[in-house]
Write a protein that holds these residues in place. Structure first.
Motif, PDB file in Angstrom:
ATOM      1  N   GLN A 119       1.442   7.283  12.033  1.00 26.33           N
ATOM      2  CA  GLN A 119       2.357   7.212  10.887  1.00 26.33           C
ATOM      3  C   GLN A 119       3.301   6.023  11.024  1.00 26.33           C
ATOM      4  O   GLN A 119       3.641   5.379  10.043  1.00 26.33           O
ATOM      5  CB  GLN A 119       3.151   8.519  10.763  1.00 26.33           C
ATOM      6  CG  GLN A 119       2.322   9.656  10.199  1.00 26.33           C
ATOM      7  CD  GLN A 119       2.982  11.011  10.389  1.00 26.33           C
ATOM      8  OE1 GLN A 119       3.985  11.133  11.103  1.00 26.33           O
ATOM      9  NE2 GLN A 119       2.430  12.027   9.763  1.00 26.33           N
TER      10      GLN A 119
ATOM     11  N   THR B 117       4.740   2.337   5.417  1.00 25.47           N
ATOM     12  CA  THR B 117       4.802   1.533   4.170  1.00 25.47           C
ATOM     13  C   THR B 117       3.483   0.842   3.815  1.00 25.47           C
ATOM     14  O   THR B 117       3.399   0.174   2.810  1.00 25.47           O
ATOM     15  CB  THR B 117       5.886   0.425   4.196  1.00 25.47           C
ATOM     16  OG1 THR B 117       5.494  -0.602   5.100  1.00 25.47           O
ATOM     17  CG2 THR B 117       7.236   0.972   4.574  1.00 25.47           C
ATOM     18  N   LYS B 118       2.453   0.971   4.641  1.00 23.53           N
ATOM     19  CA  LYS B 118       1.159   0.436   4.221  1.00 23.53           C
ATOM     20  C   LYS B 118       0.077   1.461   4.537  1.00 23.53           C
ATOM     21  O   LYS B 118      -1.009   1.130   5.011  1.00 23.53           O
ATOM     22  CB  LYS B 118       0.885  -0.908   4.881  1.00 23.53           C
ATOM     23  CG  LYS B 118       1.349  -0.989   6.331  1.00 23.53           C
ATOM     24  CD  LYS B 118       1.166  -2.348   6.916  1.00 23.53           C
ATOM     25  CE  LYS B 118       1.306  -2.278   8.418  1.00 23.53           C
ATOM     26  NZ  LYS B 118       2.650  -2.553   8.909  1.00 23.53           N
ATOM     27  N   GLU B 119       0.392   2.739   4.266  1.00 25.07           N
ATOM     28  CA  GLU B 119      -0.513   3.820   4.586  1.00 25.07           C
ATOM     29  C   GLU B 119      -1.799   3.698   3.782  1.00 25.07           C
ATOM     30  O   GLU B 119      -1.761   3.423   2.586  1.00 25.07           O
ATOM     31  CB  GLU B 119       0.137   5.180   4.258  1.00 25.07           C
ATOM     32  CG  GLU B 119       1.336   5.537   5.096  1.00 25.07           C
ATOM     33  CD  GLU B 119       2.643   4.949   4.577  1.00 25.07           C
ATOM     34  OE1 GLU B 119       2.582   4.161   3.604  1.00 25.07           O
ATOM     35  OE2 GLU B 119       3.707   5.271   5.139  1.00 25.07           O
ATOM     36  N   PRO B 120      -2.952   3.908   4.445  1.00 18.28           N
ATOM     37  CA  PRO B 120      -4.207   3.979   3.691  1.00 18.28           C
ATOM     38  C   PRO B 120      -4.154   5.192   2.753  1.00 18.28           C
ATOM     39  O   PRO B 120      -3.620   6.239   3.134  1.00 18.28           O
ATOM     40  CB  PRO B 120      -5.269   4.185   4.772  1.00 18.28           C
ATOM     41  CG  PRO B 120      -4.581   4.088   6.081  1.00 18.28           C
ATOM     42  CD  PRO B 120      -3.122   4.126   5.875  1.00 18.28           C
ATOM     43  N   ARG B 121      -4.679   5.017   1.547  1.00 22.91           N
ATOM     44  CA  ARG B 121      -4.607   6.103   0.573  1.00 22.91           C
ATOM     45  C   ARG B 121      -5.982   6.562   0.139  1.00 22.91           C
ATOM     46  O   ARG B 121      -6.977   5.869   0.279  1.00 22.91           O
ATOM     47  CB  ARG B 121      -3.825   5.654  -0.666  1.00 22.91           C
ATOM     48  CG  ARG B 121      -2.354   5.662  -0.431  1.00 22.91           C
ATOM     49  CD  ARG B 121      -1.666   4.781  -1.461  1.00 22.91           C
ATOM     50  NE  ARG B 121      -0.334   4.451  -0.979  1.00 22.91           N
ATOM     51  CZ  ARG B 121       0.745   5.185  -1.270  1.00 22.91           C
ATOM     52  NH1 ARG B 121       0.642   6.243  -2.043  1.00 22.91           N
ATOM     53  NH2 ARG B 121       1.906   4.856  -0.786  1.00 22.91           N
ATOM     54  N   ARG B 122      -5.979   7.756  -0.392  1.00 25.57           N
ATOM     55  CA  ARG B 122      -7.181   8.296  -1.012  1.00 25.57           C
ATOM     56  C   ARG B 122      -6.760   8.507  -2.455  1.00 25.57           C
ATOM     57  O   ARG B 122      -5.907   9.341  -2.738  1.00 25.57           O
ATOM     58  CB  ARG B 122      -7.546   9.616  -0.343  1.00 25.57           C
ATOM     59  CG  ARG B 122      -8.826  10.250  -0.864  1.00 25.57           C
ATOM     60  CD  ARG B 122      -9.056  11.564  -0.162  1.00 25.57           C
ATOM     61  NE  ARG B 122      -9.548  11.375   1.214  1.00 25.57           N
ATOM     62  CZ  ARG B 122      -9.149  12.113   2.243  1.00 25.57           C
ATOM     63  NH1 ARG B 122      -8.248  13.043   2.085  1.00 25.57           N
ATOM     64  NH2 ARG B 122      -9.650  11.893   3.439  1.00 25.57           N
TER      65      ARG B 122
ATOM     66  N   PHE C 204      -2.684  10.306  -2.841  1.00 26.89           N
ATOM     67  CA  PHE C 204      -2.730  10.997  -1.557  1.00 26.89           C
ATOM     68  C   PHE C 204      -2.935  10.059  -0.387  1.00 26.89           C
ATOM     69  O   PHE C 204      -3.629   9.061  -0.496  1.00 26.89           O
ATOM     70  CB  PHE C 204      -3.830  12.065  -1.592  1.00 26.89           C
ATOM     71  CG  PHE C 204      -3.579  13.082  -2.654  1.00 26.89           C
ATOM     72  CD1 PHE C 204      -2.606  14.056  -2.476  1.00 26.89           C
ATOM     73  CD2 PHE C 204      -4.278  13.040  -3.851  1.00 26.89           C
ATOM     74  CE1 PHE C 204      -2.351  14.977  -3.472  1.00 26.89           C
ATOM     75  CE2 PHE C 204      -4.013  13.968  -4.843  1.00 26.89           C
ATOM     76  CZ  PHE C 204      -3.049  14.934  -4.671  1.00 26.89           C
ATOM     77  N   LEU C 205      -2.334  10.422   0.735  1.00 24.41           N
ATOM     78  CA  LEU C 205      -2.494   9.623   1.934  1.00 24.41           C
ATOM     79  C   LEU C 205      -3.794  10.004   2.629  1.00 24.41           C
ATOM     80  O   LEU C 205      -4.197  11.160   2.601  1.00 24.41           O
ATOM     81  CB  LEU C 205      -1.320   9.871   2.886  1.00 24.41           C
ATOM     82  CG  LEU C 205       0.038   9.503   2.333  1.00 24.41           C
ATOM     83  CD1 LEU C 205       1.113   9.837   3.349  1.00 24.41           C
ATOM     84  CD2 LEU C 205       0.090   8.031   1.967  1.00 24.41           C
ATOM     85  N   ASN C 206      -4.417   9.026   3.220  1.00 25.62           N
ATOM     86  CA  ASN C 206      -5.631   9.284   3.958  1.00 25.62           C
ATOM     87  C   ASN C 206      -5.323   9.286   5.443  1.00 25.62           C
ATOM     88  O   ASN C 206      -5.419   8.273   6.120  1.00 25.62           O
ATOM     89  CB  ASN C 206      -6.674   8.218   3.618  1.00 25.62           C
ATOM     90  CG  ASN C 206      -8.025   8.560   4.198  1.00 25.62           C
ATOM     91  OD1 ASN C 206      -8.132   9.401   5.086  1.00 25.62           O
ATOM     92  ND2 ASN C 206      -9.054   7.913   3.687  1.00 25.62           N
ATOM     93  N   ASP C 207      -4.925  10.463   5.950  1.00 23.02           N
ATOM     94  CA  ASP C 207      -4.490  10.556   7.337  1.00 23.02           C
ATOM     95  C   ASP C 207      -5.603  10.215   8.308  1.00 23.02           C
ATOM     96  O   ASP C 207      -5.368   9.595   9.331  1.00 23.02           O
ATOM     97  CB  ASP C 207      -3.981  11.974   7.640  1.00 23.02           C
ATOM     98  CG  ASP C 207      -2.581  12.162   7.110  1.00 23.02           C
ATOM     99  OD1 ASP C 207      -1.901  11.134   6.908  1.00 23.02           O
ATOM    100  OD2 ASP C 207      -2.171  13.307   6.882  1.00 23.02           O
TER     101      ASP C 207
ATOM    102  N   CYS D 162      -6.062   6.561   8.584  1.00 21.20           N
ATOM    103  CA  CYS D 162      -4.871   6.035   9.245  1.00 21.20           C
ATOM    104  C   CYS D 162      -4.980   6.212  10.750  1.00 21.20           C
ATOM    105  O   CYS D 162      -4.761   5.280  11.523  1.00 21.20           O
ATOM    106  CB  CYS D 162      -3.660   6.785   8.693  1.00 21.20           C
ATOM    107  SG  CYS D 162      -2.108   6.261   9.374  1.00 21.20           S
TER     108      CYS D 162
END
Lengths: 318, 499
Positions: B99, B104-109, B113-116, B119
């Motif tokens: 995390q 601030t540049k989290e991969p998303r789905r 939604f965040l793609n944990d 990440c």
């Protein structure tokens, strides 16, 4: 007595705002409510009497806020102490009942202090929880029944008596005001309280045991809340679990309007008393204006937010 | 040209009309580790802040791949591939490694939604790249050692396309083993063509891992050389400049006799300081010289009781004393001028008088009440003694200059009737006159038969005022200099010894 909130000696308008506010509100009500009897000796004494419990708690809260802590349990401490005192009076003497009542608050304050200093939970969480616990006990102890008090000596000393034209409640306020002001202003303990709230790290480097100070203010706050509970009992000739349940907000508002900082390091006992009287006057004025309870509540909320906003504005300037 | 991926030219910057960078040049080639060194105030930080987009430059050009660029925020700098790793880590302790790395540049789905999973997978990749595959991307940062946090910090810099990584004093809080690992990571990064700007006071490390070195002094570049063509002596002379060599000012008046005033045996604090012993005699100013991270502050903080010590005997005038808190220390006649005057030394919203009253409360008490008039009288005496310039004792310390604030802190430490005084960088960031006056007062204090332990980042000050100097490196005493007997103690000597 000089009215300084910070320990500084230079004139600072902010330190006197509360007195100006007091005067303005007083004059305003005196004129607008002249026909409804605001400005009569009886009504003014009435305001002082009604305000005493708030004032007593405000003195304790001044110390707590000055030390950078807060106590949200005082409303319930009022109730549980009142109940304990009233129940003790059935079997014991006035003095034992009084001491028993005060001990209730001391114990609650001590537990608050332990969690704040040893477990290091922020005081607003600890005291919020303790408030619920104490409130629960106040209900449990008689299963929601109220406890009448018919001990005349007790009722006389703790709220209902008059000495000449002066109510004992007025005397309680005056004595505690003087004591509180001296302790905060003129004793080493008072300086330590302000230093702890002003900058804890620096206070520790200066050799102050800040944990002991936090413990002391929370115990003091509990004791004074208990005294308020006892005064309610004497004035109303009995105790009930509902006593004090609306007081917390008024007390905090009174202290902050008075010039004590919500963030510690700055406090005034006289200011807190004036703040209490302002809250009392507004309550009384609203009643005389004929506002119903709901409207009074709304109005009070507005005043509290407005006054605290003002105090925060000042804090930002610092 | 064209050999450099970054060129900074004629960079100028002024603060409040005072120019702190006078047209500085700096260049960087691909895959290079380039060190910037200089004393405090030489302009290193300002130059790096300009490169990182935190501070705007007043003049000069920045070229990346021979193209002139203009940007004004760290975010834009990041887009150009410039990342900075801060001395004080910028990680969020309550978030996991992954995390933090992708904050601030989290991969998303989709859009929301965040793609944990992605990440974490990408974090694991980066960690492997830098040889830190032992770290679990799901671990919380608060559970990591300082060394591991450093790795996460690097991973964070690499998570966006990084070409240039600025490292500010990266090894100051690392242990020896951690530093070795860290150097290997630097090797991997440069192997991939990433360039590193290495800002540090640790010259030994610089000469070990850097390719080139740039020396700044007073806002100007002194030289840029290949490390192979330079040496530590030359670098130190360039940093210090050919300033007037300050002669030793102090003449010791009191010779210590009998038991030492303070004796410390087998002191252990945290991981850094193990079994450290030293003595302080009457009439002596004892210096502890060391770089940031050498443990110099920890030693005095532990003796003063504000930092926990694992072990260690403290003897005052031959008698063993137990010190668990600053209260105990004060009771045993120890006083301290802490490192951070705003946070530790003063209550900024209080007046001079209310800050100074604490050490004398006991003396001015009558029954339970504080005698204010008596207190103010004593405070006025000390204000005069230390020449504190203020409208009066009622002036709030916040509104005083740094020099005057520091004088208040020094006054406070002297008013407690202490016999032993700890000074932790007492002259940092204050004007020259205040520096001199404070040092004179400290000298007088020692001459009265008291003892002083003196820490300073200004080595010339230590050379000119200490009677004896302990040289501290990563928690260990490596040497002790007797300045009353040796004539060669100078800023330069100290600068070399603490490396």
């Amino acid at each position: 007595m000089k009215a300084r909130t910070s320990l500084g000696g230079k004139f600072n308008l902010n330190d006197y705002v509360v007195y100006i506010g007091f005067a303005v509100i007083f004059v305003f009500f005196s004129i607008t409510l002249f026909n409804r009897g605001f400005f009569t000796g009886g009504n003014l004494m009435n305001i002082t009497q009604q305000t005493t419990m708030i004032s007593v708690m405000a003195i304790g809260m001044t110390f707590t806020l000055s030390a950078g802590e807060i106590d949200l349990s005082i409303g319930s401490v009022v109730a549980i102490s009142a109940m304990n005192t009233a129940l003790l009076l059935r079997h014991t003497s006035v003095i034992v009942a009084f001491l028993g009542g005060i001990c209730t608050g001391v114990v609650v304050g001590f537990i608050n202090g332990l969690f704040v200093t040893r477990v290091r939970i922020p005081s607003f969480i600890v005291t919020l929880g303790m408030g619920a616990i104490a409130g629960g006990f106040a209900r449990l102890i008689t299963n929601l029944e109220s406890v009448p008090v018919d001990n005349d000596t007790f009722n006389f000393i703790f709220g209902s008596g008059d000495i000449g034209p002066v109510s004992v409640l007025f005397i309680w306020t005056l004595v505690l005001l003087i004591l509180g002001q001296i302790v905060l202003r003129k004793t080493a303990f008072g300086r330590y309280v302000l230093a702890t709230g002003g900058n804890k790290v620096s206070a520790i480097y200066s050799g102050i045991n800040t944990n002991r100070i936090k413990m002391a203010v929370l115990v003091l706050n509990g004791a004074l809340a208990s005294l308020a509970g006892i005064l309610y009992t004497g004035r109303l000739h009995g105790a009930r679990y509902t006593l004090g349940d609306a007081d917390l907000l008024l007390v905090i508002a009174a202290v902050i309007i008075g010039g004590t900082s919500l963030f510690g390091g700055k406090g005034t006992v006289i200011g807190a008393i004036i703040g209490s009287l302002i809250m009392g006057m507004i309550n009384n004025g609203l009643v005389l204006m004929g506002l119903n309870v709901s409207l009074q509540m709304i109005f009070r909320g507005v005043i509290i937010i407005a006054s605290v906003s003002l105090s925060l504005r000042e804090a930002k300037e610092r | 040209m064209g050999n450099y991926i970054l060129e900074m030219d004629e960079i100028r910057k002024s603060y409040d009309g005072v120019e702190v960078l006078h047209g500085v040049h700096f260049d960087l080639s691909a895959g290079e580790v380039h060190a910037i060194i200089g004393q405090n105030g030489a302009g290193k930080s300002t130059l790096m802040k300009i490169l990182n987009g935190v501070t705007a430059r007043d003049g000069g050009t920045i070229r990346i791949d021979d193209l002139e660029v203009n940007y004004s925020t760290p975010l834009e700098a990041r887009k150009l591939g410039i990342n900075m790793i801060f001395q004080e880590f910028s990680l969020v302790p309550s978030l996991t490694i992954s995390q933090n790395v992708f904050l601030t540049k989290e991969p998303r789905r989709g859009a929301l939604f965040l793609n944990d999973r992605e990440c974490e997978a990408r974090t694991a990749e980066i960690l492997e790249e830098i040889g830190a595959e032992g770290l679990n991307p799901r671990e919380y940062v608060k559970n990591l050692s300082i060394g591991s946090q450093q790795m996460v910090e690097i991973a964070k810099a690499l998570s966006s396309e990084s070409r240039i990584v600025i490292m500010d004093e990266p090894t100051a809080s690392l242990s020896h083993a951690e530093i070795e690992t860290f150097f290997r990571v630097i090797g991997r990064l440069t192997g991939k063509g990433i360039s590193i700007i290495y800002v540090s006071h640790y010259l030994r490390e610089i000469f070990k891992i850097c390719g080139r070195i740039t020396v700044l002094r007073d806002g100007s570049r002194i030289f840029t050389k290949r490390v192979a063509d330079s040496n530590m002596e030359e670098a130190i002379s360039a940093m210090l400049g050919r300033r007037m060599v300050e002669k030793r000012v102090r003449v010791r008046r009191q010779e210590g006799s009998g038991d030492p005033l303070l004796e410390v045996n087998n002191l252990s604090v945290g991981k850094l300081i193990r079994n450290l012993s030293f003595r302080l005699h009457r009439g002596e100013i004892l210096g502890i010289a060391g770089l940031l991270g050498s443990g110099r502050s920890e030693i005095v903080s532990a003796i003063y009781g504000v930092m926990r010590k694992e072990r260690g005997d403290i003897l005052i005038e031959g008698k063993r004393v137990g010190i668990k808190s600053s209260r105990d220390a004060i009771r045993n006649a120890i006083a301290m001028v802490p490192e951070d005057r705003r946070r530790q030394g003063l209550i900024m919203s209080f007046s001079i008088r209310d800050n100074l009253i604490f050490p004398i409360l006991r003396r001015i008490r009558k029954y339970l009440l504080v005698r204010d008039r008596k207190g103010t009288q004593i405070i006025r005496e000390y204000m005069e003694k230390l020449s504190i310039k203020a409208a009066g004792p009622w002036q709030v310390v916040k509104s005083l200059s740094g020099g005057n604030q520091q004088r208040v802190v020094v006054a406070k430490s002297m008013m407690s009737n202490a016999k032993i005084l700890f000074l932790d960088d007492p002259t940092f960031g204050i004007d020259i006159q205040s520096k001199q006056e404070i040092m004179n007062i400290v000298s007088e204090f020692a001459d009265a038969g008291n003892g002083v332990v003196f820490i300073s980042s200004e080595l010339d000050e230590m050379a000119s005022h200490c009677d004896r100097i302990i040289i501290l490196r990563k928690g260990e005493i490596v040497d002790t200099l007797d300045c009353t007997k040796r004539a060669d103690v100078s800023e330069e000597l100290l600068a070399r010894m603490i490396q």
